[in-house]
Design a protein around this motif. Sequence first.
Motif, PDB file in Angstrom:
ATOM      1  N   LEU A  61      33.718  11.101  51.126  1.00  0.00           N
ATOM      2  CA  LEU A  61      33.977  11.477  49.745  1.00  0.00           C
ATOM      3  C   LEU A  61      33.128  12.707  49.451  1.00  0.00           C
ATOM      4  O   LEU A  61      31.899  12.662  49.551  1.00  0.00           O
ATOM      5  N   ILE A  62      33.798  13.814  49.122  1.00  0.00           N
ATOM      6  CA  ILE A  62      33.123  15.096  48.911  1.00  0.00           C
ATOM      7  C   ILE A  62      33.110  15.419  47.419  1.00  0.00           C
ATOM      8  O   ILE A  62      34.147  15.321  46.760  1.00  0.00           O
ATOM      9  N   HIS A  63      31.946  15.791  46.913  1.00  0.00           N
ATOM     10  CA  HIS A  63      31.826  16.153  45.491  1.00  0.00           C
ATOM     11  C   HIS A  63      31.118  17.509  45.381  1.00  0.00           C
ATOM     12  O   HIS A  63      29.908  17.612  45.509  1.00  0.00           O
ATOM     13  N   LEU A  64      31.930  18.545  45.189  1.00  0.00           N
ATOM     14  CA  LEU A  64      31.423  19.897  44.967  1.00  0.00           C
ATOM     15  C   LEU A  64      31.316  20.164  43.469  1.00  0.00           C
ATOM     16  O   LEU A  64      32.189  19.742  42.699  1.00  0.00           O
ATOM     17  N   TYR A  75      28.954   4.024  51.307  1.00  0.00           N
ATOM     18  CA  TYR A  75      29.053   4.247  49.855  1.00  0.00           C
ATOM     19  C   TYR A  75      30.393   3.732  49.334  1.00  0.00           C
ATOM     20  O   TYR A  75      30.460   3.105  48.269  1.00  0.00           O
ATOM     21  N   LEU A  76      31.486   4.001  50.075  1.00  0.00           N
ATOM     22  CA  LEU A  76      32.805   3.538  49.646  1.00  0.00           C
ATOM     23  C   LEU A  76      32.830   2.020  49.505  1.00  0.00           C
ATOM     24  O   LEU A  76      33.373   1.479  48.528  1.00  0.00           O
ATOM     25  N   GLY A  81      38.886  13.459  48.742  1.00  0.00           N
ATOM     26  CA  GLY A  81      38.874  12.259  49.571  1.00  0.00           C
ATOM     27  C   GLY A  81      39.335  12.622  50.966  1.00  0.00           C
ATOM     28  O   GLY A  81      40.531  12.798  51.197  1.00  0.00           O
ATOM     29  N   ALA A  82      38.378  12.771  51.889  1.00  0.00           N
ATOM     30  CA  ALA A  82      38.689  13.210  53.257  1.00  0.00           C
ATOM     31  C   ALA A  82      38.790  11.987  54.165  1.00  0.00           C
ATOM     32  O   ALA A  82      37.791  11.299  54.412  1.00  0.00           O
ATOM     33  N   LYS A 118      27.642  17.005  47.208  1.00  0.00           N
ATOM     34  CA  LYS A 118      27.222  15.671  47.637  1.00  0.00           C
ATOM     35  C   LYS A 118      28.288  15.125  48.579  1.00  0.00           C
ATOM     36  O   LYS A 118      29.485  15.274  48.335  1.00  0.00           O
ATOM     37  N   ILE A 119      27.841  14.492  49.649  1.00  0.00           N
ATOM     38  CA  ILE A 119      28.745  13.881  50.620  1.00  0.00           C
ATOM     39  C   ILE A 119      28.426  12.389  50.720  1.00  0.00           C
ATOM     40  O   ILE A 119      27.273  12.007  50.912  1.00  0.00           O
TER      41      ILE A 119
END
Length: 477
Positions: free
Chosen positions: A221-224, A199-200, A291-292, A193-194
């Motif tokens: 925000l990356i959620h693998l 969203y932040l 957190g990119a 999910k990106i």
Amino acid sequence: MNITLNQQKINETQSSLEIVILNKIKYLPIELKELLNNINFFKKSFNTHYDIKNNKLYVSCLKLKDEELKTAFASAIRFFKNLNIQDIKIDIIQSKKELSIQTIVEGLVLGNYEFLKYKSSNKIDKNSLIEIFIENSFKSKKKLESELKKALIISNSVNYTKDIVNSSPEDYYPQIMAEDAMQIAKSKNITCKIFGEDYLKEKNMNAMYSVGIASPHESKLIHLTYKAKNPIAKIILVGKGVTYDTGGMSLKRGDGMVSMKCDKGGGASVMGVIHALSSLNLPFEVHGIVGAVENMIGGDAYKPGDILTASNNKTIEVTNTDAEGRLVLADCLHYAQENIKDFDYIFDLATLTGASIGAFGGYTTAVMGYSEKLKKKISKASKKSGELVGFLPFNDYLEKLLESQVADFVNTSPNKNGAAITASLFLSKFIKDKNKKKWLHFDIAGPSYRKEVWAYNSYGATGVAVRLLIKFMEDLK
């Protein structure tokens, strides 16, 4: 590089070059003994001697321990690059000791790594064949093939991590990091999910959002998620993915910015672990949160003196915009705990402080947390993987340095003593009390990126913590 196993007798197989690791001189022919003595071959480890007549490359290794052996094979493969040779043979028995496949492969693959993307010559890697001869091994070929497969997966994932960190900030920014994550998610058992800046803001992740506000590149925000069938544990890995760090308004001085592409090292290592898990099939559920962001300067940049409200409603007085990584991690840690339930471990990885380098030197990861039991598990994984870790202690006196007169706490203390510890204590304020014993902080500022060839690591990124965390997981089985 193509590494295979061969059950034939090594002396009956023609090959251009044989790598021989030498620990002692007494078993050698007299002529070779005299030659090696004359060139002080055994004066130190990793000396090389090429016997062109017999097509043998001798490498000295005074201690037959895994880390020294890996460096010996790295030395051999680097020497090999300068020769017009296409294939190599290696006996699994060296100096009367059976070596592990993992040791041989890590030495060869990690030692062979070069980052040539931006070189105009961009040398094409030799499509060399390396055969490991296993005729005298005590293990079955099936077992050794399984070990070879695992070793290649892990080593290639370490090199994958290096590529991310070594990439120029001009063409590696948060969106590219997100795209790489989506590419990883094409593998089985992995989803991604990106989330962008809308969203932040919606989730009040103002600490992370503020760090990237002056960049032309949107923060991500990356959620693998990797999930095996019937996982035996749930693990969260949170990585600092600052794709470039100017220091913000608290601008870095002189050449302090030159290598700041390395500030995405924590996020890259998290992605490297997930990359490896996609092929290892370990029985876990692992969440990788990255957190990119890009910490830039500009008219809309966040400033020293700003008061930020993080997603857990704690307020932060910004005293230094170059202490941005902990702001990114703060919101990412809270996000992880709010969105992932019933987890067993939560680790964060970050190139966070120069103080950790001062404490341990440039080759060791500084680890901090509240659980001594968990630290022991990491120490065990460190010894097995070869990745160095050291532990720094918390104390109440340093925690007082984070007190603010106008907010809940400051993001960095003017007192620089114990700065690696105070940075970790800051992060602990975003760990819920019930999760304190599940959490560890890994400050990888030193070993993540070195401007030197180091053992079997090449100049630049090292892919630190990938092997450490995989070994930690393997020990949980």
